[in-house]
Design a protein around this motif. Structure first.
Motif, PDB file in Angstrom:
ATOM      1  N   UNK A 131      -3.956   0.663  -7.719  1.00 30.23           N
ATOM      2  CA  UNK A 131      -3.556   0.612  -9.118  1.00 30.23           C
ATOM      3  C   UNK A 131      -2.064   0.654  -9.344  1.00 30.23           C
ATOM      4  N   UNK A 132      -1.295   0.707  -8.274  1.00 26.57           N
ATOM      5  CA  UNK A 132       0.159   0.776  -8.389  1.00 26.57           C
ATOM      6  C   UNK A 132       0.776  -0.561  -7.982  1.00 26.57           C
ATOM      7  N   UNK A 133       1.831  -0.950  -8.688  1.00 24.66           N
ATOM      8  CA  UNK A 133       2.528  -2.197  -8.371  1.00 24.66           C
ATOM      9  C   UNK A 133       3.231  -2.057  -7.031  1.00 24.66           C
ATOM     10  N   UNK A 134       2.956  -2.989  -6.139  1.00 26.21           N
ATOM     11  CA  UNK A 134       3.586  -2.988  -4.820  1.00 26.21           C
ATOM     12  C   UNK A 134       4.789  -3.938  -4.841  1.00 26.21           C
ATOM     13  N   UNK A 135       5.880  -3.503  -4.269  1.00 24.51           N
ATOM     14  CA  UNK A 135       7.094  -4.316  -4.190  1.00 24.51           C
ATOM     15  C   UNK A 135       7.380  -4.644  -2.731  1.00 24.51           C
ATOM     16  N   UNK A 136       7.710  -5.917  -2.462  1.00 25.73           N
ATOM     17  CA  UNK A 136       7.949  -6.370  -1.094  1.00 25.73           C
ATOM     18  C   UNK A 136       9.308  -7.042  -0.992  1.00 25.73           C
ATOM     19  N   UNK A 137      10.043  -6.718   0.029  1.00 23.78           N
ATOM     20  CA  UNK A 137      11.314  -7.391   0.305  1.00 23.78           C
ATOM     21  C   UNK A 137      11.007  -8.635   1.124  1.00 23.78           C
ATOM     22  N   UNK A 138      10.771  -9.748   0.458  1.00 20.04           N
ATOM     23  CA  UNK A 138      10.377 -10.975   1.143  1.00 20.04           C
ATOM     24  C   UNK A 138      11.511 -11.532   2.010  1.00 20.04           C
ATOM     25  N   UNK A 139      12.735 -11.131   1.735  1.00 19.00           N
ATOM     26  CA  UNK A 139      13.842 -11.615   2.562  1.00 19.00           C
ATOM     27  C   UNK A 139      13.779 -11.046   3.973  1.00 19.00           C
ATOM     28  N   UNK A 140      12.975  -9.999   4.158  1.00 20.79           N
ATOM     29  CA  UNK A 140      12.880  -9.360   5.470  1.00 20.79           C
ATOM     30  C   UNK A 140      11.773  -9.933   6.338  1.00 20.79           C
ATOM     31  N   UNK A 141      11.114 -11.001   5.877  1.00 19.69           N
ATOM     32  CA  UNK A 141      10.040 -11.585   6.676  1.00 19.69           C
ATOM     33  C   UNK A 141      10.566 -12.055   8.031  1.00 19.69           C
ATOM     34  N   UNK A 142       9.813 -11.805   9.109  1.00 19.92           N
ATOM     35  CA  UNK A 142      10.236 -12.303  10.429  1.00 19.92           C
ATOM     36  C   UNK A 142      10.113 -13.819  10.502  1.00 19.92           C
ATOM     37  N   UNK A 143      10.843 -14.407  11.406  1.00 21.45           N
ATOM     38  CA  UNK A 143      10.819 -15.854  11.595  1.00 21.45           C
ATOM     39  C   UNK A 143      10.072 -16.196  12.880  1.00 21.45           C
ATOM     40  N   UNK A 144       9.139 -17.142  12.755  1.00 22.93           N
ATOM     41  CA  UNK A 144       8.356 -17.586  13.907  1.00 22.93           C
ATOM     42  C   UNK A 144       8.813 -18.975  14.344  1.00 22.93           C
ATOM     43  N   UNK A 145       8.604 -19.332  15.600  1.00 22.95           N
ATOM     44  CA  UNK A 145       8.907 -20.705  16.030  1.00 22.95           C
ATOM     45  C   UNK A 145       8.047 -21.699  15.261  1.00 22.95           C
ATOM     46  N   UNK A 146       8.569 -22.867  15.045  1.00 20.46           N
ATOM     47  CA  UNK A 146       7.819 -23.887  14.331  1.00 20.46           C
ATOM     48  C   UNK A 146       6.663 -24.407  15.175  1.00 20.46           C
ATOM     49  N   UNK A 147       5.517 -24.624  14.522  1.00 21.89           N
ATOM     50  CA  UNK A 147       4.361 -25.198  15.211  1.00 21.89           C
ATOM     51  C   UNK A 147       4.239 -26.687  14.939  1.00 21.89           C
ATOM     52  N   UNK A 148       5.158 -27.245  14.157  1.00 23.61           N
ATOM     53  CA  UNK A 148       5.112 -28.656  13.786  1.00 23.61           C
ATOM     54  C   UNK A 148       5.927 -29.494  14.760  1.00 23.61           C
ATOM     55  N   UNK A 149       5.482 -30.727  14.920  1.00 24.69           N
ATOM     56  CA  UNK A 149       6.175 -31.669  15.788  1.00 24.69           C
ATOM     57  C   UNK A 149       6.516 -32.922  14.998  1.00 24.69           C
ATOM     58  N   UNK A 150       7.737 -33.433  15.165  1.00 18.99           N
ATOM     59  CA  UNK A 150       8.101 -34.690  14.533  1.00 18.99           C
ATOM     60  C   UNK A 150       8.412 -34.547  13.052  1.00 18.99           C
ATOM     61  N   UNK A 151       8.355 -35.682  12.362  1.00 18.84           N
ATOM     62  CA  UNK A 151       8.760 -35.754  10.968  1.00 18.84           C
ATOM     63  C   UNK A 151       7.582 -35.752   9.997  1.00 18.84           C
ATOM     64  N   UNK A 152       6.366 -35.821  10.501  1.00 19.88           N
ATOM     65  CA  UNK A 152       5.199 -35.885   9.632  1.00 19.88           C
ATOM     66  C   UNK A 152       4.606 -34.500   9.422  1.00 19.88           C
ATOM     67  N   UNK A 153       3.679 -34.420   8.462  1.00 17.99           N
ATOM     68  CA  UNK A 153       2.995 -33.158   8.200  1.00 17.99           C
ATOM     69  C   UNK A 153       2.214 -32.718   9.435  1.00 17.99           C
ATOM     70  N   UNK A 154       2.165 -31.416   9.668  1.00 22.43           N
ATOM     71  CA  UNK A 154       1.348 -30.892  10.756  1.00 22.43           C
ATOM     72  C   UNK A 154      -0.062 -31.447  10.649  1.00 22.43           C
ATOM     73  N   UNK A 155      -0.666 -31.781  11.766  1.00 27.74           N
ATOM     74  CA  UNK A 155      -1.970 -32.452  11.768  1.00 27.74           C
ATOM     75  C   UNK A 155      -3.076 -31.406  11.682  1.00 27.74           C
ATOM     76  N   UNK A 156      -3.721 -31.331  10.531  1.00 29.91           N
ATOM     77  CA  UNK A 156      -4.750 -30.325  10.290  1.00 29.91           C
ATOM     78  C   UNK A 156      -6.160 -30.859  10.515  1.00 29.91           C
TER      79      UNK A 156
END
Length: 483
Positions: A225-250
């Motif tokens: 019932x309480x508003x949660x606040x998140x520092x989104x600037x602190x999100x960790x960075x992961x390596x990209x899973x995408x290859x090339x210039x097109x959208x990731x193939x789902x």
């Protein structure tokens, strides 16, 4: 290619329409029986069913794959340091416009601060937290596995700050005190994408941070019932899973025989789809027991990808034609049994809002019918008082041939309400300049939309559109090639 795609799509759409009409029994009354267990199928029939099933299931497999990828994450993060990703039933948010290197979702929006969450509601309902956005336009896109919207959360709905609950189709729990409203999804799997509009100014970049920090999504068990606040600037960075210039193939044709059974289990049949499901399951069972039939099924999937789905990446190959070579679609996120448009939108620009939330207009060709290409320069002029009429905001975005942003010296990928330095003519008109090179007249630079050196598309967004847009009274002006 385009003509063949349209012909193939018409045949497929006709087949789906016939089957839907023939099987339009009430789902609760029981569908007609499917093939008798143990029926021997010809390879050609299995190949045809694989083709049909692939086109029909493409959006649901797409969402299934995204949710499966989310399950592998340990915590909310930025994929490639750019795209917000999170484990199921959790959220990740950006704090600025998305970077041009993003390749997770085609046709990203360069007017909003984005978030992204996948939900698996059979595990547990999730709480969606809405802060006080003040006068800022905002909308939370909430779609099921079919990419149809099932929740009304946004400024245009008069949504109050507070807590909202997303539940699955079979949930029978008690609604906790403090929950403003419950939204029930037809499927247990879904996607939630918060969007908060932001002016392209340093002042608004600072002002948006407080409400963005209070955008939240988490399991019901974490609700207090309480508003949660998140520092989104602190999100960790992961390596990209995408290859090339097109959208990731789902969606991968070679894996479709294994993906489809899960989708049939996850997505309950709509009214009239019982027999379709029965036939798909019967063919899948036969294919799993016979390598030749499995090969035929996958051949059908591969041909559907190449001949039916791939051409729908081009906006000019689907949708409702408008004047001056623009097109639109009028049933985004509420596709129903329009299997053709659902897959076309999923292929070209998945996760669109409802038309009443956002009306999209697409352009691959200039006013004369020639393909838009950066070897030429173009202008688009909105007469005085004729910029897109909206209660939210409007923008014109340029995408390269892969439906992503093309990096440019200004870091500018869209022009519209967010831009506070646009130059209007003495008559009140607004002319935008679209070209690979900046205008020779530097006074025109604020109105320049940079283009790549090859094919590109223009993409209009009208958030909370006025009735003139919804009823077609207003349509975009022509894009003219500069001779």
């Amino acid at each position: 290619m385009a003509a063949r795609a349209r012909a193939g799509a018409l045949i497929l759409a006709g087949l789906l329409a016939v089957t839907h009409s023939a099987w339009s029994h009430d789902a609760d009354a029981g569908a007609p029986p499917g093939p008798t267990p143990g029926t021997r199928f010809s390879a050609e029939y299995v190949r045809s069913v694989g083709r049909l099933a692939y086109f029909w299931a493409w959006p649901m497999v797409n969402v299934h794959s995204r949710v499966a990828a989310s399950a592998k994450l340990a915590a909310p993060a930025l994929m490639g340091g750019i795209a917000p990703v999170a484990p199921s039933n959790q959220l990740a948010m950006l704090t600025d416009y998305i970077a041009p290197e993003e390749r997770v979702v085609a046709c990203p929006n360069s007017d909003v601060v984005y978030g992204f969450a996948s939900v698996t509601l059979d595990r547990e309902p999730v709480v969606v937290q809405v802060p006080d956005f003040g006068e800022r336009f905002w909308v939370y896109q909430v779609v099921d596995q079919r990419t149809d919207s099932f929740a009304d959360l946004g400024k245009q709905y008069g949504t109050k700050p507070g807590f909202y609950l997303l539940v699955g189709p079979d949930w029978k729990g008690e609604t906790p005190s403090g929950i403003e409203r419950v939204f029930r999804s037809p499927t247990n799997i879904g996607i939630v994408i918060p969007r908060a509009f932001m002016d392209d100014t340093s002042e608004d970049r600072a002002a948006v941070q407080l409400p963005v920090s209070q955008i939240g999504l988490y399991p019901l068990s974490a609700f207090d019932g309480k508003v949660k606040t998140t520092d989104w600037k602190a999100l960790p960075k992961l390596p990209s899973s995408s290859q090339g210039q097109e959208e990731a193939k789902w969606v991968v044709p070679e894996q479709f025989a294994d993906a489809l059974p899960a989708v049939l289990d996850e997505v309950p049949p709509e009214v009239g789809e019982g027999a379709l499901y029965a036939n798909f399951r019967a063919v899948l069972e036969a294919a799993h027991g016979d390598p030749k039939l499995r090969s035929a099924f996958l051949q059908g999937a591969a041909s559907a990808e190449k001949e039916l789905v791939d051409p729908l990446f081009e906006f000019r190959n689907f949708g409702v034609p408008l004047s001056r070579n623009w097109t639109t679609q009028k049933n985004g996120a509420q596709f129903g049994s329009d299997y053709f448009t659902r897959t076309a939108v999923a292929k070209s620009n998945i996760f669109v809002n409802r038309p009443s939330e956002t009306t999209y207009t697409y352009l691959d060709q200039d006013g004369a019918g020639a393909r838009l290409n950066g070897t030429h320069s173009y202008t688009i002029t909105y007469p005085a008082g004729q910029v897109p009429p909206v209660k939210g905001f409007w923008s014109l975005t340029l995408y390269n041939k892969h439906h992503f942003f093309e990096p440019n010296s200004l870091g500018r990928y869209s022009v519209g309400t967010k831009n506070k330095n646009l130059h209007y003519g003495v008559d009140g008109s607004l002319t935008l300049y679209i070209s690979a090179k900046p205008p020779a007249d530097k006074s025109l630079l604020p109105n320049w939309l940079p283009a790549p050196k090859d094919d590109f598309s223009l993409y209009g967004r009208a958030y909370w559109p006025d009735e003139a847009i919804l009823n077609g009274t207003w349509t975009p002006p022509a894009v003219a090639k500069v001779e």
